[in-house]
Write an enzyme that holds these catalytic residues in place. Structure first.
Site, PDB file in Angstrom:
ATOM      1  CG  ASP A 114      31.944  42.712  43.650  1.00  0.00           C
ATOM      2  OD1 ASP A 114      32.158  42.077  42.610  1.00  0.00           O
ATOM      3  OD2 ASP A 114      32.642  43.684  44.012  1.00  0.00           O
ATOM      4  CD  GLU A 130      33.693  38.333  42.308  1.00  0.00           C
ATOM      5  OE1 GLU A 130      33.564  38.521  41.093  1.00  0.00           O
ATOM      6  OE2 GLU A 130      34.033  39.228  43.114  1.00  0.00           O
TER       7      GLU A 130
END
Length: 516
Positions: A191, A253
């Site tokens: 993330d 990401e």
């Protein structure tokens, strides 16, 4: 790799408490397998106060009780392995919850963790140390009365950023990954990769010239010092060394300034396997935009690494609404799925995308996302893409028998899995068909990609592998388009397409795959 993203709060509720759970995911693994995907990525299920719905981790080695137990996760892993599905865990390492033991000890300057987070003294007038602002609005510095210092938070103030420059923090984070790798996970989705390191000198970010699209002050700065720092690159190499010891996969990401080029840096040899950005999750669905994304990624990412293409996820409005542009919803969904599975590299499919679900309409009084509550109605938050998965026509779409944590959109119930299973022309049936087509044709699954000249409004490219070629044409406009003089052997797959004397007429939401 084809990856199916599961947002656990909203996938399947096995115990009827209104919140999805790990046992619910296990129940639906045969359905996920039937799509033809290779792995599932499960958004965070770690122990958390849930102020950001799991992206604020208080214990990386514990399952939050709302999702079940560690035994539930092990059972899910066993079932997934039996089905031939990998399980990818979502690692949130740029920050933790302020309830994490590490932060509590850092705040109290205990156990050598004084500098495990990004602390700084105030300026002489008591103001924060620099001009950095939070992604979610307001200053990115929170005063802590116990330490009489500020701590930095890229997101909510309850999510303090780790000081990843500290070697002991890096070791600790790698140990958390090792814990899950030992359990047999197939890899990690990382993330907010661009937020993991900050400038050690805490220099001010420069202003952005064009702020017309800014929702709040975050959009007024060029984020050159509070993210995307070069120190990230050697740390990624440490992560890769750990992953290689287990034969595990990694997906980053990547957001922020110049994300597409940053994806290239993060996937250079010896770093991560794949990366995706939000470049295909904005409002621009033009052929020009998609061509530019493909061109930049092909220039930035070199084999054996690859880009990962995604059109929807748990943070952005669903593509079925975002790129509809007044066209038929189901036909547009099918075209976008065909485009997604025609791309070179890895692919992420977000739960419900295979049904063509549009963005849900969540009334203000039912909002859960603090981001949306703060900036309503200019920004409605992320709840509209996080509503529960509709399985049947039963109450709450068969997701639960209790009141769900977010309401199920009535439109979604009418598009439920059971109904689409019975319809030969459904988006769900189409998803399986186009995914099977990709896997049956090496040029689509493994081949190179070459952009082709085409009339304005048409996206055209060729996929090639070991002498095989597939020409892919997509009408990205809202009117019919003619592509003259296309050289091909036969049409393999398509929608809203007519061919006459090598001229291809693409209707609205039309596309075709042509064997070269």
């Amino acid at each position: 790799m084809i990856i199916y993203q599961v947002y656990p709060r909203s996938f399947c509720d096995s115990n009827n408490d209104g919140i999805g759970d790990l046992a619910g995911i296990e129940q639906k693994l045969p359905y996920i397998k039937s799509l033809g995907v290779d792995a599932i990525w499960i958004s965070p299920f770690f122990k958390s106060p849930m102020k950001d719905f799991g992206y604020d981790v208080s214990d990386y080695r514990a399952v939050d009780p709302i999702f079940g137990t560690m035994d539930d996760f092990k059972s899910l892993m066993k079932r997934a392995k039996a089905l031939g599905l990998g399980v990818i865990v979502d690692m949130v390492i740029s920050h933790t919850s302020d309830e994490h033991t590490w932060f509590k000890q850092s705040r109290a300057k205990q156990n050598g963790k004084d500098d495990w987070y990004l602390w700084s003294d105030p300026k002489p007038d008591g103001s924060p140390p620099n001009n950095w602002v939070s992604v979610f609005g307001g200053t990115a510095w929170r005063w802590d009365a116990e330490r009489r210092q500020y701590y930095f938070h890229s997101f909510f103030s309850s999510q303090p950023d780790l000081n990843m420059h500290h070697p002991d923090v890096q070791k600790a984070v790698l140990a958390e990954m090792d814990f899950w790798l030992d359990m047999g996970v197939a890899g990690f989705r990382f993330d907010a990769c661009n937020h993991i390191f900050q400038d050690q000198l805490l220099r001010n970010n420069p202003p952005r010239e064009d702020t017309s699209a800014a929702l709040h002050p975050y959009g007024y700065q060029l984020h050159v010092y509070d993210q995307a720092r070069p120190e990230m690159l050697p740390f990624l190499e440490k992560i890769r060394a750990l992953l290689d010891a287990y034969g595990a996969f990694s997906l980053a990401e990547v957001g922020g300034h110049d994300a597409l080029k940053l994806m290239g840096q993060y996937t250079n040899p010896g770093r991560l396997h794949s990366a995706y950005s939000f470049s295909m999750m904005g409002p621009d669905s033009s052929d020009t935009h998609v061509r530019n994304v493909i061109t930049t990624l092909e220039d930035s990412i070199r084999a054996p690494s690859s880009a990962c293409y995604a059109l929807s996820n748990h943070d952005k409005p669903r593509v079925a609404t975002r790129w509809q542009n007044g066209r038929d919803r189901d036909q547009t969904s099918k075209e976008m799925l065909a485009l997604l599975f025609a791309m070179r590299g890895d692919v992420c499919l977000y739960q419900g995308e295979e049904l063509g679900l549009p963005q849900a309409d969540v009334p203000f009084e039912r909002l859960q996302d603090p981001f949306g509550i703060t900036f309503w109605p200019k920004f409605k938050g992320r709840d509209g893409c996080r509503t529960p998965m509709p399985w049947t026509e039963a109450i709450h779409g068969g997701f639960t028998e209790a009141e769900p944590w977010l309401p199920v959109d009535p439109v979604h119930i009418g598009m439920n899995v059971a109904k689409q299973e019975a319809q030969t022309d459904s988006v769900l049936r189409f998803t399986r068909e186009v995914l099977a087509l990709r896997k049956a044709h090496p040029e689509l699954d493994k081949g190179s990609i070459t952009l082709l000249d085409a009339p304005e409004g048409v996206l055209a490219f060729a996929r090639r592998h070991e002498g095989r070629e597939m020409i892919c044409l997509f009408n990205m406009d809202v009117v019919a388009k003619k592509v003259p003089s296309v050289e091909f052997a036969d049409m393999v797959f398509g929608q809203n397409v007519d061919i006459d004397n090598r001229a291809v007429m693409l209707g609205v939401s039309g596309f075709c795959f042509l064997r070269g």
